[in-house]
Scaffold this active site. Structure first.
Site, PDB file in Angstrom:
ATOM      1  N   LYS A  20      45.996  47.817  11.622  1.00  0.00           N
ATOM      2  CA  LYS A  20      46.750  48.377  10.492  1.00  0.00           C
ATOM      3  C   LYS A  20      45.917  49.422   9.753  1.00  0.00           C
ATOM      4  CE  LYS A  20      48.221  45.474   7.078  1.00  0.00           C
ATOM      5  NZ  LYS A  20      47.889  45.971   5.729  1.00  0.00           N
ATOM      6  N   SER A  21      44.653  49.110   9.481  1.00  0.00           N
ATOM      7  CA  SER A  21      43.809  50.053   8.727  1.00  0.00           C
ATOM      8  C   SER A  21      43.637  51.357   9.508  1.00  0.00           C
ATOM      9  CB  SER A  21      42.429  49.446   8.485  1.00  0.00           C
ATOM     10  OG  SER A  21      42.534  48.344   7.640  1.00  0.00           O
ATOM     11  N   GLN A 166      39.762  50.798   0.435  1.00  0.00           N
ATOM     12  CA  GLN A 166      40.883  51.636  -0.022  1.00  0.00           C
ATOM     13  C   GLN A 166      40.392  52.628  -1.071  1.00  0.00           C
ATOM     14  OE1 GLN A 166      43.699  48.681  -1.336  1.00  0.00           O
ATOM     15  NE2 GLN A 166      44.227  48.084   0.746  1.00  0.00           N
ATOM     16  N   ASP A 317      40.641  39.666   4.851  1.00  0.00           N
ATOM     17  CA  ASP A 317      42.047  39.413   5.214  1.00  0.00           C
ATOM     18  C   ASP A 317      42.206  38.171   6.095  1.00  0.00           C
ATOM     19  OD1 ASP A 317      42.769  41.653   3.772  1.00  0.00           O
ATOM     20  OD2 ASP A 317      42.738  42.978   5.513  1.00  0.00           O
ATOM     21  N   ARG A 390      50.154  37.140   5.520  1.00  0.00           N
ATOM     22  CA  ARG A 390      48.969  36.423   6.038  1.00  0.00           C
ATOM     23  C   ARG A 390      49.037  34.917   5.736  1.00  0.00           C
ATOM     24  NH1 ARG A 390      46.607  40.317   8.559  1.00  0.00           N
ATOM     25  NH2 ARG A 390      46.372  42.348   7.586  1.00  0.00           N
TER      26      ARG A 390
HETATM   27  C1  S3P Z   1      42.095  47.788   3.668  1.00  0.00           C
HETATM   28  C2  S3P Z   1      41.094  47.363   2.838  1.00  0.00           C
HETATM   29  C3  S3P Z   1      41.025  46.007   2.260  1.00  0.00           C
HETATM   30  C4  S3P Z   1      41.956  45.052   3.002  1.00  0.00           C
HETATM   31  C5  S3P Z   1      43.314  45.651   3.226  1.00  0.00           C
HETATM   32  C6  S3P Z   1      43.193  46.903   4.077  1.00  0.00           C
HETATM   33  C7  S3P Z   1      42.059  49.182   4.177  1.00  0.00           C
HETATM   34  O1  S3P Z   1      41.402  46.046   0.905  1.00  0.00           O
HETATM   35  O2  S3P Z   1      42.059  43.842   2.307  1.00  0.00           O
HETATM   36  O3  S3P Z   1      44.167  44.742   3.893  1.00  0.00           O
HETATM   37  O4  S3P Z   1      42.766  49.494   5.150  1.00  0.00           O
HETATM   38  O5  S3P Z   1      41.314  49.980   3.614  1.00  0.00           O
HETATM   39  P1  S3P Z   1      40.364  46.479  -0.269  1.00  0.00           P
HETATM   40  O6  S3P Z   1      40.118  47.950  -0.147  1.00  0.00           O
HETATM   41  O7  S3P Z   1      41.106  46.151  -1.546  1.00  0.00           O
HETATM   42  O8  S3P Z   1      39.150  45.656  -0.084  1.00  0.00           O
END
Ligand code: S3P
Length: 431
Positions: A20-21, A166, A317, A390
């Site tokens: 996903k990321s 993020q 996650d 999740r």
């Molecule tokens: C993600 C960063 C994480 C993660 C989220 C996806 C990303 O969050 O929990 O599911 O794709 O950059 P945080 O940036 O709040 O740690």
């Protein structure tokens, strides 16, 4: 409602959906670059579709095929959207796009669903304001809807105390078009897909890892060049099946092409530490990311384990499914330094504690984690997912190895990250 019954065995091979990321980033960097980007095997889920839809509303041309997406890059020149931009349930979309929109000299509004409207945004809004963006929103800019009027930004140096990828990504993407240098410093290294992918797009980026912190720097006024990105299997989705194969009465499961980036590898590390029987095979590198197949065999009883604050970003996650493993391990397990879990798609500390207690497990709730006393068997229960994908998937796995019946209250919410979850469960299990 979905009834979940106990399985007899696991079997076969599975390629869980793509990361996903990485998918979010490939769509966004593709749109920011000059020229075309071909994204091979992206994840099509509710969250990534929200990102793609927003990019289209900003004028990006996108060609969608069954297993690829071609994005025609706009070289950081977007069109003012006619309507509000809906990030739906996706925090990654809302936060990263706030960074992108801060570089644009027009007016835009980002909204989200009920859950996202409760999640904190000041963590990106504040540093972007320091870079020169005009952002307003509910609670002084901490909650969606956010109204953004961007433009010429200046580089800043920012200490990202929560180690959020993020936030880091939003600032780096804004920094690429700012004046001067933008620097993000993190106490622990958060997932580094943006840094790796920026290099694929020809971006100049400097990363320095030191004892006292991790530094990422980008020069402003850079151009990205469209490229090809391959999306490997998501380790966060693979984790449910690795847990299931570990807890199953018998069988073996092979998970194909799983992303094994060290900033995402905490779950598999902990599973090994707990005594899990997992082997990694056929390592390779795709689009600047390490990938391998994982072979998992069941084990009789896992050992308890502790997760410390510095390990949390590498498995943030996966904590719901790790909690299910902890509930069945011998001894007392513990997670600390994970207060961020309270600000995810649901308050995941509460969701884990409430549902494990329903299954007969002794759990102590902490402000920033929990302490679990392992048991040999879980009890049947009606699980409250809190609409969180999740939580739904983690407790489905719990249900699949429980003698009594388990009911999942909102099975459809898995579509946020894993639309085919239920089919995949049935394809690798026997009842
Ligand atoms: C993600 C960063 C994480 C993660 C989220 C996806 C990303 O969050 O929990 O599911 O794709 O950059 P945080 O940036 O709040 O740690």
């Amino acid at each position: 409602m979905q009834k979940v019954e106990k399985i007899r065995r696991v079997k076969g091979k599975l390629r869980t959906p793509s990361d996903k990321s990485i998918t979010h980033r490939s769509f966004i960097l593709g749109a920011l670059a000059r020229g075309e980007t071909e994204i091979v095997r992206p994840l099509f889920s509710e969250d990534t579709k929200a990102t793609l839809q927003i990019l289209k509303m900003l004028g990006t041309e996108v060609q969608e095929e069954t297993d690829r997406v071609i994005v025609k890059g706009r070289n950081y020149i977007f069109r003012e959207p006619e309507n509000i931009l809906d990030a739906k349930n996706s925090g990654t979309t809302a936060r990263i796009m706030t960074g992108v929109l801060s570089t644009q000299p027009f007016f835009s509004v980002i909204i989200g669903d009920k859950s996202l409207r409760q999640r904190p945004m000041l963590r990106v809004v504040e540093p972007l304001r320091n870079m020169g963006a005009n952002i307003d929103g509910r609670e002084e800019g901490n909650k969606l809807p956010l109204a953004i009027r961007g433009g010429k930004l200046r580089g800043v140096s920012y200490f990202n105390k929560r180690a959020s990828a993020q936030v880091k990504t939003a600032l780096l993407l804004a920094g690429l078009r700012a004046e001067g240098i933008t620097q993000v410093v993190e106490p622990y290294l958060s997932r580094d897909h943006t840094e790796r992918m920026l290099k694929l797009f020809g971006g100049e980026i400097i990363t320095i890892s030191e004892e006292k912190g991790h530094i990422v720097k980008v020069k402003g006024e850079q151009e990205l060049q469209g490229t090809e990105v391959y999306c490997p299997a998501d380790p966060s989705s693979a984790a449910y099946f690795a847990a299931l194969a570990t807890l199953a009465p018998e069988g073996q499961l092979i998970l194909k092409e799983v992303l094994l980036n060290p900033t995402r590898g905490g779950f598999f590390k902990k599973l090994l530490e707990m005594g899990g029987d997992i082997k990694f095979e056929d390592f390779k590198e795709v689009s600047n990311e390490p990938v391998a197949d994982i072979v998992i065999n069941p084990v009789n009883r896992l050992k308890a384990v502790k997760v410390s604050p510095s390990e949390v970003p590498t498995l943030i996650d996966e904590i719901p499914i790790l909690a299910v493993l902890m509930a069945l391990a011998e001894g007392v397990s513990e997670v600390r330094g994970a207060k961020e879990l309270r600000y995810k798609e649901s308050d995941r500390i509460k969701a884990i504690v409430v549902n494990l207690r329903k299954m007969g497990v002794q759990v102590e709730e902490l402000d920033d984690g929990f302490i679990i006393e392992g048991t040999e068997k879980l009890k049947g229960a009606k699980i409250e997912t809190f609409n969180d994908h999740r939580i739904a998937m983690a407790f489905t796995v719990a249900g699949l190895i429980t003698d009594e019946e388990v009911i999942i209250d909102n099975p459809e919410c898995v579509a946020i990250s894993y639309p085919n979850f239920w089919n995949d469960i049935f394809s690798v299990t026997e009842f």
